[in-house]
Design a protein around this motif. Structure first.
Motif, short mmCIF file in Angstrom:
data_model
loop_
_atom_site.label_atom_id
_atom_site.label_comp_id
_atom_site.label_asym_id
_atom_site.label_seq_id
_atom_site.Cartn_x
_atom_site.Cartn_y
_atom_site.Cartn_z
N ASN A 39 51.33 27.43 35.38
CA ASN A 39 52.75 27.78 35.35
C ASN A 39 53.55 27.23 36.52
O ASN A 39 54.60 26.60 36.31
CB ASN A 39 52.93 29.30 35.26
CG ASN A 39 54.36 29.67 34.94
OD1 ASN A 39 54.90 29.28 33.91
ND2 ASN A 39 54.99 30.41 35.83
N SER B 298 54.78 34.43 39.23
CA SER B 298 54.00 34.38 37.99
C SER B 298 52.94 35.47 37.97
O SER B 298 52.72 36.12 36.94
CB SER B 298 53.32 33.01 37.84
OG SER B 298 54.27 31.98 37.79
N CYS C 262 53.62 34.34 32.02
CA CYS C 262 54.66 33.36 31.72
C CYS C 262 54.24 32.48 30.55
O CYS C 262 53.15 31.91 30.55
CB CYS C 262 54.95 32.50 32.95
SG CYS C 262 55.54 33.48 34.34
N ASN D 121 58.00 27.31 29.92
CA ASN D 121 58.00 26.92 31.33
C ASN D 121 58.29 25.42 31.47
O ASN D 121 59.01 24.99 32.37
CB ASN D 121 56.69 27.30 32.02
CG ASN D 121 55.45 26.87 31.27
OD1 ASN D 121 55.51 26.08 30.32
ND2 ASN D 121 54.30 27.38 31.66
N GLY E 167 60.53 38.97 35.20
CA GLY E 167 60.18 37.63 35.62
C GLY E 167 61.35 36.87 36.20
O GLY E 167 61.23 36.18 37.21
N THR F 157 60.60 33.49 37.99
CA THR F 157 59.82 32.60 37.13
C THR F 157 60.37 32.61 35.71
O THR F 157 61.25 33.41 35.37
CB THR F 157 58.34 32.99 37.14
OG1 THR F 157 57.58 32.00 36.45
CG2 THR F 157 58.11 34.35 36.49
N CYS G 141 58.47 35.61 30.53
CA CYS G 141 57.19 36.33 30.43
C CYS G 141 57.02 36.79 28.98
O CYS G 141 57.97 37.31 28.38
CB CYS G 141 57.19 37.52 31.37
SG CYS G 141 55.69 38.53 31.30
#
Length: 490
Positions: free
Chosen positions: A35, A69, A92, A97, A351, A356, A359
């Motif tokens: 990720n 993550s 994730c 991503n 997330g 990030t 999720c």
């Protein structure tokens, strides 16, 4: 514990739940390496830095995403344990991503704008898509949309994402490369070997030079075979073993010793606090999310929110329904609990706040269910395993991209198998599904694939007399994409 999780009542044991939780973790542990590489374009030593991006900034983003993550995986998986009481894990999502990196991180760099702000602008879009998903889950609209979406597109979307992910893996490892005549080609081993003894840019090319060039490709191809062999033999941790084995092969073939600095652990947490954590509330990021050149305007920003939300929703629905049905965990209404969708949406919002990309419920949860996991205690064990990973960032930094590429290709295989369920004898099903499938990798966009598939379905249904009342939802989605294609360049 027995009173809360009802382990015996569900036909399981404490030992089985523990083993199932560990099995799920090892099946999805690759995400802790993959990720941050995907979101941050492989960080300070990645391909974007090779094109001129600032290594310090990319390293900060990588560190931030690494910590975020893992924390969101812990939060999301514990939600599944205590709110839904189901043996599912969250982390994730693959595909989204890469999409995140392409649009926001790489997009901001190629547009000549601040990459850190571009990264945080992506967090804004993910945050808003999570809020939408949360509202859909709380109000029950999620279930209505799920029922109204054509079955062919439900199956084609994860399959298309699979092709998209696999293509990224092939590209990152160098297995496929540019060709001015055929667009792409398989890695030219013969061309490299012919360079031995010749001068390139005034430097004599040796056999060792060529060997170092082809090692990443060889390692990636071997990695795919290793994972496939382990999977065929029923080894649940096949992906993480494949990644680690590929990394070992890389350093053996290159005759190098990996090095890492343990002080990077504290630096990872510092970058997380400085760049990713609550970066979604950066005012410049909100402006960039809807007004930057790499996003393309307010309408394009809205379409990105819709795309993230749609992909997350249908990926999650497929994972939860498929896994729960195969293990006879459906409730009396045939629904594996709205709580799972609620947990998933909260995970996405969390997330974004942490720093990030989206999720989602991991399809690898099926490995733990297959090992006998039936309650939320399985998820607790998986979450505890992720806690230990917070302090492994120096190890993660020595994993080369050619070692993680096999994981991308293999996950692509797993996701692409959904397409086998499409009715290819019915053109109302086959054509929209195929267009959604193929256009995702060819246009390098998940949302474009969804949009083109939706438009094709509506047009074919209208002109063949197969349009139904429930198709109003997909018609609205198709209309939005028509406007996007006309007014937004992406």
């Amino acid at each position: 514990m027995e009173k809360f999780f009802k382990i015996k009542e569900r036909g399981s044991t404490l030992k089985t739940e523990i083993f199932a939780g560990i099995t799920t973790f090892f099946a999805m542990a690759y995400i802790i390496f993959v990720n941050p590489n995907q979101v941050a374009a492989e960080g300070a030593n990645g391909w974007l830095v090779g094109l001129g991006a600032d290594p310090g900034t990319m390293g900060q983003i990588w560190n931030s995403v690494y910590i975020a993550s893992i924390i969101v995986a812990i939060i999301g998986t514990l939600l599944m344990a205590f709110v839904a009481d189901m043996p599912f894990a969250q982390a994730c999502g693959m595909g989204l991503n890469s999409f995140f990196c392409t649009i926001f991180v790489a997009g901001s760099f190629f547009a000549g704008e601040d990459v850190k702000t571009g990264y945080q602008a992506g967090l804004v879009i993910v945050f808003l898509s999570g809020i939408v998903f949360l509202l859909l889950s709380v109000t029950g609209l999620r279930k209505y949309i799920a029922v109204s979406m054509p079955e062919c597109l439900k199956k084609a979307i994860p399959a298309g994402i699979g092709l998209f992910i696999a293509m990224i893996g092939f590209k990152n490892a160098g297995i496929i490369e540019d060709n001015q005549y055929t667009f792409v080609q398989f890695y030219d081993f013969h061309g490299r070997i012919k360079q031995i003894g010749t001068e390139v840019d005034g430097v004599m090319v040796t056999g060792l030079d060529v060997w170092h060039q082809i090692v990443p490709v060889v390692v990636a191809l071997l990695g795919v075979l290793i994972i496939a062999i382990l999977a065929k033999k029923g080894i649940k941790s096949n992906v993480i073993i494949g990644i680690l084995a590929s990394a070992v092969l890389y350093y053996l073939f290159m005759w190098e010793v990996p090095s890492f600095d343990m002080s990077n652990i504290s630096q990872s947490f510092k970058d997380f606090a400085k760049v990713g954590f609550l970066g979604v509330f950066n005012g410049d990021a909100w402006d960039a999310a809807f007004n930057s050149s790499y996003v393309g305007g307010v309408f394009s920003g809205i379409m990105l929110i819709v795309a993230f939300c749609l992909v997350d929703m249908f990926d999650t629905i497929g994972t939860i329904y498929g896994t729960a049905a195969s293990a006879n965990m459906m409730d009396e209404n045939g629904d594996p609990m709205n709580e799972c969708m609620l947990c998933d949406s909260i995970g996405t919002v969390s997330g974004a706040l942490l720093g990030t990309s989206t999720c989602t419920t991991f399809v690898e949860s099926a490995s733990g269910v297959g090992a006998g996991g039936r309650t939320g205690f399985t998820s607790i064990i998986t979450a505890l395993c992720f806690v230990f990973c917070l302090f492994l960032s120096p190890l993660a930094s020595v994993i080369p991209s050619c070692a993680t590429a096999p994981a991308l290709i293999y996950v692509g295989v797993l996701m692409a198998r959904n397409f086998a369920k499409v009715d290819m004898d019915d053109m109302l099903s086959a054509v929209p599904a195929f267009l959604a499938l193929i256009m995702m990798p060819l246009t390098y966009s998940i949302s474009n694939g969804i949009g083109i598939g939706a438009i094709a379905y509506v047009v074919i249904a209208l002109f063949t007399g197969n349009y139904k009342k429930k198709d109003i939802v997909i018609t609205v989605i198709a209309a939005l994409f028509v406007c996007k294609f006309i007014f937004v360049t992406m």
